[in-house]
Scaffold this active site. Structure first.
Site, PDB file in Angstrom:
ATOM      1  N   GLY B 244      33.891  39.514  45.514  1.00  0.00           N
ATOM      2  CA  GLY B 244      34.587  39.566  46.783  1.00  0.00           C
ATOM      3  C   GLY B 244      34.986  40.995  47.108  1.00  0.00           C
ATOM      4  N   GLY B 472      34.760  36.163  39.622  1.00  0.00           N
ATOM      5  CA  GLY B 472      33.761  36.765  38.752  1.00  0.00           C
ATOM      6  C   GLY B 472      34.391  37.677  37.724  1.00  0.00           C
ATOM      7  N   GLY B 514      46.229  39.139  40.545  1.00  0.00           N
ATOM      8  CA  GLY B 514      45.768  37.800  40.189  1.00  0.00           C
ATOM      9  C   GLY B 514      46.053  37.412  38.755  1.00  0.00           C
ATOM     10  NE  ARG B 587      50.103  39.746  24.908  1.00  0.00           N
ATOM     11  CZ  ARG B 587      50.750  38.623  24.634  1.00  0.00           C
ATOM     12  NH1 ARG B 587      51.833  38.308  25.312  1.00  0.00           N
ATOM     13  NH2 ARG B 587      50.299  37.828  23.698  1.00  0.00           N
ATOM     14  CE  LYS B 660      52.389  48.494  33.159  1.00  0.00           C
ATOM     15  NZ  LYS B 660      52.455  49.964  33.042  1.00  0.00           N
ATOM     16  N   GLY B 661      47.907  44.786  36.301  1.00  0.00           N
ATOM     17  CA  GLY B 661      46.641  44.642  37.014  1.00  0.00           C
ATOM     18  C   GLY B 661      45.601  45.603  36.458  1.00  0.00           C
ATOM     19  N   GLY B 663      42.056  45.134  37.642  1.00  0.00           N
ATOM     20  CA  GLY B 663      40.836  45.009  38.448  1.00  0.00           C
ATOM     21  C   GLY B 663      40.534  46.246  39.265  1.00  0.00           C
ATOM     22  CD  GLU B 664      42.826  46.417  43.532  1.00  0.00           C
ATOM     23  OE1 GLU B 664      42.376  46.109  44.642  1.00  0.00           O
ATOM     24  OE2 GLU B 664      44.051  46.434  43.302  1.00  0.00           O
TER      25      GLU B 664
END
Ligand SMILES: Cc1cc2nc3c(=O)[nH]c(=O)nc-3n(C[C@H](O)[C@H](O)[C@H](O)COP(=O)(O)OP(=O)(O)OC[C@H]3O[C@@H](n4cnc5c(N)ncnc54)[C@H](O)[C@@H]3O)c2cc1C
Ligand code: SF4
Lengths: 327, 705
Positions: B244, B472, B514, B587, B660-661, B663-664
């Site tokens: 996405g 994904g 997410g 983590r 923590k995030g 993906g970016e």
């Protein structure tokens, strides 16, 4: 995609006969034609699949070269040991093009006749003399980064996308065709493509229904062969510019050279000017640069593609340096 | 029950639990759903103009084409709620009507919709629809729109568009060492592998859409708003998603038109946007113009820190890419100024694309830091270390955890930074010029709201359900691990079910929130269930809200990128030979999927530095590249060896799991490290991204001489 009739060719003669109708087309690998049909840039009502025709062999020719059937896939041609040994520039050029999957489908004849990748040719909402004669050329005043800089006209500045054809041009390849009436002819690859002039939609000298049967490579020329392609990403991209060279060095001089460029014209651009400048020249970057300048004397940029002129010169320099072992 | 139990599954490099389904083609994507009676197929007809009105649509021929069930235009589309409202707090739940007016708002705007028995018939008939439009002049060029761009008030993450600390102008004017540079970044498209697609089914008043979406509750609400029906009457199902990257945060007319079509023809309708349609009908990343002004004292301490960003949004929208977000928290400086200006153009909508704001903000900022290091005669790593801060410099809060300095130091050691020669064009390998570059990474961390349900089945298996998505990234897998650990079950006794609004609501996948959000909810549900087991409890729900993140602290992940670039002296081709990313991202829930996210992000960084761009042709208001042969994303051959290292980071003030995030974070700064390496290799300062060969030729010509 528009509905169309599909015919599997029974024989050379019947295939050519079927394909003489103005709205008929041969289909080989389909990797170019089907994409264009999906976008309705090509709208044949009748497809003649040449798949069943016996044109998938690579044979030795009487003169000591190779005859490549039109249906030989790009993968098979690039992998053929005779090609790799005697015409490495051709193998390199093919492997520099498209992706492994596409090369498995793409054929020798289809590759020669693939159509331009000009963005405006692909966007059917834009003027394009090649797609819709008389509508204008959107690339002229637009994003023409991928377009041609030499040999083109103010009606169309599209570049030919083939890598394979560039190597074939340097190898003096000849295209053998057969027409519906059974007449065969042999066309030097350089004469296969028509300059755009004011009829950019007519791209080759082939008549309707005229089938490419094979491509003949004359015996390999002496000298070092090399293909050098420069593109925006490292793989799976069309050339910004590319160069095929065959060069013979004798001591510190070039004895013979062949030079063909890709990505800069409507056809693989064999440069007699560069070749003339190279004969007898010293094996130095400076003389390679001079050859590039000679090759591009008549080139002109259209804005976004201005860079292709220095880039073509520099790429030739890099290719010749590699081929002659200049550090 | 403890038999076969894995020791603490959280963090293990577990293979994807859905991996086998995917590689065997049994994971069903939106377009692949089969229904009883079979679905009809829809194809959208896009406009050929960028701005104007539809005057007439001639559907005669299309209507009579074989297999055609419906041709929908503005003349026969049902009434719907107009697009918006633009200021809705959840912009992804706006109404998204289709063919509801004669207005064309951008190129490729939907102007008709054809439904037929087969895809081929619908497609053939779509080409027979003849649309007559009146074209109006539009404004399409970002750079010339600069002077009239507006102050948007807020950027898309809700923060103010402008921020100011101290007196930037005075400090910059008097700074002993300073740089001022204009950077530009191009339009980019998310280009997910799976196109936007929907199959819509009506059962009475109940609408079910199988769609490819990052969110579930937002499109549910948005479709309800569009059709003016109760939210309970809309079910969104999105089990597997082929990428996405932000482009599936909004829902689009594929969902709206499939629903309308299905209602009218009385059977399910499915449609997928074509690849060319994706480029206009969905969102893109805005191009940007960024003016960086950095002033420092001779010790390398920043005294003045300024970033001005100009970005684009669609004429009717208000999305403002938060370009300066990273600048606001990356380095200390007593005098600061950041500003966003928004140009509303007659182009398609801009919205989020992986690391909105930071991906391009850091691309400019971290290159400007390299320029400053140069001006100071400082090592770029040292300059960054010198300006590290434990306090969020604009919001005056301590960071809950911040290990930028460690990432820089460890990375420098592991990468061999000490071998870098500061003078550009000093290192050669045959005809290749070699350089090293560094950049910092930062990405703010947020927690959203989510609820999860955990149920112990009779056979002892655990089922976890929540309306989360796995785009994904591996969400199914990490949630399985979290639930297994919380319930002390082996992972193969846990089934996680996602992507259905029948499950408890979540914020979905986006903005790197997410994993932390949904896993916190799963943890809460499982803990509750576990605690109640003795009392006979078999099912429990647990929730997490933004308030679970202690806001007396600032929250962000940090990291450092190192890149080695080789530039060909003749041709200007750039090859990234190797890259290292060192990340402090809380983590790690699954070492394997986390690494995949990072190498994916770094690959995107390489793409944004070297290749990726779309052009708007200002004569037509359309993107020039409309397929993946011309819109280049990085391929394997562009990516040298990628090394990823995670620091052990415990964050007691962070999300309930301490994650923590991620993906970016991997893309943030990655491109700048590459651009800085090009500078070190050649001396060329690329300020107009991406660094394609043509932009290096001038420098190479001077090196020739
Ligand atoms: C994404 C992508 C990237 C690509 N990248 C490259 C690249 O980097 N370099 C490169 O060189 N190419 C590239 N290509 C083009 C590719 O090489 C061509 O599509 C392919 O070679 C065409 O061969 P085909 O057999 O599939 O032709 P088809 O699509 O079957 O046919 C193409 C044309 O040739 C005609 N034709 C085919 N065979 C004959 C024959 N025997 N006689 C007369 N007419 C015939 C057809 O009628 C049609 O007009 C790329 C293609 C794609 C889709
Ligand atoms: S360059 Fe040729 S192919 Fe491209 S838009 Fe102009 S006429 Fe069409």
């Amino acid at each position: 995609m528009k509905p169309f009739r599909y015919e599997r060719a029974g024989s050379l003669a019947s295939a050519c006969a079927s394909a003489t109708e103005p709205t008929a087309k041969f289909i080989a690998g389909g990797t170019n034609l089907l994409d264009l049909m999906k976008l309705q840039i090509e709208t044949p009502t009748h497809l003649v699949d040449i798949g069943p025709l016996p044109l998938a062999e690579i044979e030795e020719s009487a003169e000591g070269g190779l005859r490549i059937g039109a249906r030989v896939t790009n993968s098979a041609l690039a992998a053929d040991m005779r090609v790799r040994r005697r015409y490495p520039v051709l193998s390199q050029a093919i492997l520099a093009g498209a992706s492994a999957q596409l090369r498995n489908k793409a054929t020798t004849g289809g590759n020669l006749l693939q159509r331009t990748r000009c963005s405006y040719f692909y966007d059917t909402t834009k003027p394009c003399n090649k797609r819709m004669p008389g509508s204008g050329c959107a690339a002229l005043g637009g994003l023409n980064r991928m377009n041609a800089v030499i040999g083109v006209s103010s009606d169309c500045i599209a570049a030919h996308g083939s890598d394979m054809a560039v190597a074939m041009a340097a190898l003096d390849a000849r295209v053998e065709t057969v027409a519906a009436d059974g007449v065969t002819r042999t066309i030097p690859i350089d004469a296969l493509y028509r300059p755009p002039g004011n009829t950019p939609h007519i791209e080759t000298v082939l008549a309707p229904g005229e089938l490419i049967q094979s491509v003949v490579l004359p015996p390999p020329p002496p000298g070092q062969q090399l293909y050098r392609k420069v593109r925006d990403r490292a793989s799976f991209a069309f050339a910004l510019v590319s160069v095929a060279v065959v060069v013979t060095r004798e001591d510190d001089r070039v004895r013979a050279a062949r030079v063909a460029f890709g990505g800069i014209s409507y056809k693989p651009w064999r440069s007699a000017e560069a070749e003339a400048a190279l004969i007898g020249a010293t094996v130095t970057r400076a003389s390679f640069d001079a050859a590039g300048r000679a090759a591009l004397r008549d080139a002109r940029g259209y804005g976004y593609n201005d860079f292709k002129i220095p880039l073509a010169r520099r790429t030739l320099r890099a290719a010749l340096a590699d081929a002659t072992g200049v550090i | 029950m403890a038999e076969g139990k894995l020791a603490d599954p959280i963090g293990l490099p577990l293979d994807r639990v859905d991996g086998q389904l995917k590689v065997t083609g049994r994971a069903t994507y939106a377009f692949e759903y089969a229904t009883q009676g079979g679905a009809a197929y829809g194809v959208i007809v896009p406009s050929a103009i960028a701005k104007g009105r539809v005057v007439a649509v001639d559907v005669q021929e299309a209507q009579h084409a074989p297999g055609v069930l419906l041709v929908l235009t503005k003349d026969n589309a049902p009434p719907q709620t107009p697009w918006g409202p633009v200021d809705l707090p959840d912009r992804f739940a706006r109404a998204e009507p289709a063919l509801d007016s004669d207005e064309v708002r951008y190129f490729g705007f939907p102007v008709a919709f054809v439904v037929a028995e087969t895809f081929e018939e619908a497609n053939a008939a779509a080409a027979l629809v003849s649309v007559r439009c009146d074209s109006l002049p539009g404004q399409y060029d970002l750079h010339s729109a600069g002077p009239t761009a507006e102050d948007p008030g807020h950027i898309s993450d809700g923060a103010p568009a402008n921020s100011s600390v101290g007196d930037f102008e005075a400090a910059f004017a008097t700074a002993p060492v300073k740089i001022e540079a204009l950077y530009t970044t191009p339009y980019q498209n998310q280009a997910p592998m799976e196109p936007h697609a929907t199959m819509a089914v009506w059962e009475g008043q109940m609408l079910t859409v199988h769609t490819s979406a990052q969110l579930t509750t937002s499109p549910q609400e948005g479709l309800a708003r569009t059709f003016n029906i109760p939210k309970e009457n809309v079910r969104v199902v999105t089990r597997y998603i082929g990428g996405g990257f932000g482009s599936k945060l909004p829902f689009y007319v594929d969902a709206t038109l499939a629903a309308i079509g299905a209602r009218i023809v009385g059977r399910p309708v499915k449609l997928a946007m074509t690849r060319p349609q994706l480029f206009h009908m969905t969102t893109h990343r805005t191009a940007s113009e960024q003016r960086l002004r950095l002033g420092a004292d001779r010790d390398g301490r920043l005294t003045a820190y300024g970033q001005d960003a100009l970005v684009q949004c669609a004429r009717f929208d208000n999305y403002t890419e938060p370009v300066c977000g990273a600048a606001r928290m990356l380095y200390a400086a007593p005098n600061r100024l950041t500003r966003h200006r928004l140009a509303k153009l007659d182009l398609p909508r801009s919205d989020s694309m992986r690391a909105p704001g930071d991906a391009i903000g850091l691309l400019a900022l971290e290159c400007a830091m390299d320029e400053l290091a140069d001006a100071l005669g400082f090592d770029p790593v040292d300059l960054r270390l010198r300006n590290d801060t434990e306090i969020d410099p604009e919001r005056d809060r301590p960071f809950a955890s911040r290990h930028l300095a460690e990432a820089l130091r460890l990375g420098a050691a592991r990468f061999g930074w000490d071998k870098r020669i500061a003078k550009p064009a000093s290192v050669r390998d045959g005809r290749w010029l070699i350089g090293l570059g560094v950049a910092s990474a930062v990405r703010a961390d947020v927690l959203r709201s989510a609820t999860a349900r955990a149920r112990l089945e009779r056979d002892g298996r655990l089922t976890v359900e929540l309306a989360m998505t796995d785009i994904g990234t591996g969400t199914y897998t990490i949630l399985t691990q979290v639930a297994a650990e919380a319930m002390e079950l082996p992972v193969d006794r846990v089934t996680v079910r996602l992507g259905d609004t029948r499950f408890p609501p979540t914020a979905g996948s986006g903005g790197s929130f997410g994993a932390a959000t949904s896993s916190s909810a799963v943890l809460a549900a499982c803990r509750k269930l576990n605690a109640g087991l003795a009392l006979g409890l078999t099912e429990a729900e647990g929730s997490v809200t933004p308030a679970d993140l202690d806001d007396t602290y600032a929250h962000a992940g940090f990291g450092a990128h190192f890149a080695e670039a080789a530039v060909h002296r003749d041709t200007g081709e750039v090859r990234v030979r190797r890259m290292l990313g060192v990340f402090a991202a809380g983590r790690i829930l699954n070492a394997k999927t986390a690494r995949s996210q990072m190498i994916g992000g770094m690959t995107w960084g390489i793409g944004s530095a070297l290749i990726e761009e779309n052009h708007v042709d200002p004569r037509y208001g359309s993107f020039v590249n409309q397929d993946l042969a011309s819109y280049h994303v990085a391929v394997n051959a562009d990516v040298g060896s990628l090394d990823v290292m995670f620091l052990d980071e415990a964050d007691p003030h962070g999300s309930p799991l301490g994650s923590k995030g991620i993906g970016e974070l991997g893309i943030c700064g990655a491109g700048a490290a590459v651009i800085n390496a090009i500078h070190n290799a050649t001396g060329a300062r690329i300020r107009d991204m991406p660094a394609t060969p043509d932009k290096l030729l001038a420098t190479l010509e001077t090196l020739d001489a």
